[in-house]
Design an enzyme around this catalytic site. Sequence first.
Site, PDB file in Angstrom:
ATOM      1  CG  HIS A   1      72.148  57.713  35.797  1.00 43.66           C
ATOM      2  ND1 HIS A   1      71.837  56.459  36.268  1.00 43.66           N
ATOM      3  CD2 HIS A   1      71.771  58.579  36.771  1.00 43.66           C
ATOM      4  CE1 HIS A   1      71.285  56.548  37.466  1.00 43.66           C
ATOM      5  NE2 HIS A   1      71.231  57.838  37.799  1.00 43.66           N
TER       6      HIS A   1
ATOM      7  CG  HIS B   1      68.928  56.957  42.629  1.00 40.21           C
ATOM      8  ND1 HIS B   1      69.642  55.848  42.239  1.00 40.21           N
ATOM      9  CD2 HIS B   1      69.174  57.910  41.696  1.00 40.21           C
ATOM     10  CE1 HIS B   1      70.303  56.110  41.125  1.00 40.21           C
ATOM     11  NE2 HIS B   1      70.041  57.359  40.771  1.00 40.21           N
TER      12      HIS B   1
ATOM     13  CG  HIS C   1      67.464  52.215  41.204  1.00 35.54           C
ATOM     14  ND1 HIS C   1      66.127  52.400  41.509  1.00 35.54           N
ATOM     15  CD2 HIS C   1      67.757  53.153  40.268  1.00 35.54           C
ATOM     16  CE1 HIS C   1      65.643  53.378  40.779  1.00 35.54           C
ATOM     17  NE2 HIS C   1      66.605  53.853  40.020  1.00 35.54           N
TER      18      HIS C   1
ATOM     19  CG  ASP D   1      69.707  62.204  37.786  1.00 38.14           C
ATOM     20  OD1 ASP D   1      70.028  61.134  37.235  1.00 38.14           O
ATOM     21  OD2 ASP D   1      68.854  62.257  38.679  1.00 38.14           O
TER      22      ASP D   1
ATOM     23  CD  GLU E   1      64.568  61.110  41.877  1.00 39.26           C
ATOM     24  OE1 GLU E   1      64.758  61.749  40.824  1.00 39.26           O
ATOM     25  OE2 GLU E   1      64.807  59.886  41.974  1.00 39.26           O
TER      26      GLU E   1
ATOM     27  CD  GLU F   1      71.010  51.763  38.396  1.00 33.83           C
ATOM     28  OE1 GLU F   1      70.386  52.701  38.923  1.00 33.83           O
ATOM     29  OE2 GLU F   1      71.128  51.637  37.162  1.00 33.83           O
TER      30      GLU F   1
END
Length: 369
Positions: free
Chosen positions: A69, A206, A179, A312, A209, A142
């Site tokens: 990111h 994602h 996202h 990340d 997680e 995104e």
Amino acid sequence: MSWLRVELWTAEVVYTGFGTPMLRGGIAVQGGVVVGQGSLEELRARFPEAEVVRKGRALFPPPVNAHTHLDLSLLPLYRGPFPGFLSHVMAHRERRGLEGAKRGLEELLASGAGAFADIVFKDEVMDFLLGESPLPGVAFYEVFAPDPAEAEEAFARVRRKVEAWRRREGRVRVGLAPHAPYSVSPPLLKRLAQYAQAEGLPLMVHAAESREEVAFLTRGEGPLGEVYGRFARTPWTPPGTTPVRHLHALGVLGPKTVLVHGVQVEEEEVRLIAEAGAKVVLCPRSNGNLGVGEAPLALYARHGVELALGTDSRGSSPDLDVRNEALFLWERADPRLLLRALTRGGYRALGLPAPRLARGTPASLVHSL
């Protein structure tokens, strides 16, 4: 090194970008160019006068940072519970943007990355990466839209932008990044997946997680309900299943799908990922800082899931040097698996050609740990 003298570079693990990483391998270098590769025993026989130079833990082609990111590169580092990280990003949203992306790209270049994947939140960052990035990669736009009542409007808006950006593709390609399963409504997830598959767009999500994510999807419980409530008027109806199963049911999994994190998974879910041909990007240092656990590398390997590595953001990781992700796991995983994930796995996840260390390759493209 003398210009004409041959050196045999070796390390604990040597990976030339094809075949299997070698535990007793080497690379012959002469005049700044690779002139041979193979087992160290074979190279010694071919070059009996060559000096053996040990280069540390590993030798390999340029690595891939398969999940960043960049626009968060000016944020302070967060260490703490996962739900608090979302608040951390929102609290520092004024630091998020083009300047951060520029700083992050500079750091990627300095780390020696050969390619990258970025999650793009702002249009200006997409414009910058498409127009100015010297590195090849994929810029995943995104999408954050949890309210199902807004699915059609959100899809139309995203499609217009992506179609315009795709006309400017070059070194960097455009992808889509819904996202997460808790922040993109089911109807929108399904539409985006269908659109991506029809257009051949890479998709990055994602997923799995944290335990909080699993609790919110299966039972509608936990702190992610507050996050959902900030952005949606429609009450949350949990799908009653785990993140990977939810994505599978919506048709999101496929050969161009890349799941990021994949920590909280069961064997059946890993099997679904493998059968779909989807890839998984691991971000172990970020996972450690957010306390979400460790991804089951051995389970993924057993089912033949292609793995890649990513840092990340600077918000949850101390730097953007993806080699440090491999070092972080070095004593806990098969280093041959890590080297493939660091290189070939990353290129395959992004649909990019994987470089090889072959005869004639500049020695400057031989990276080390």
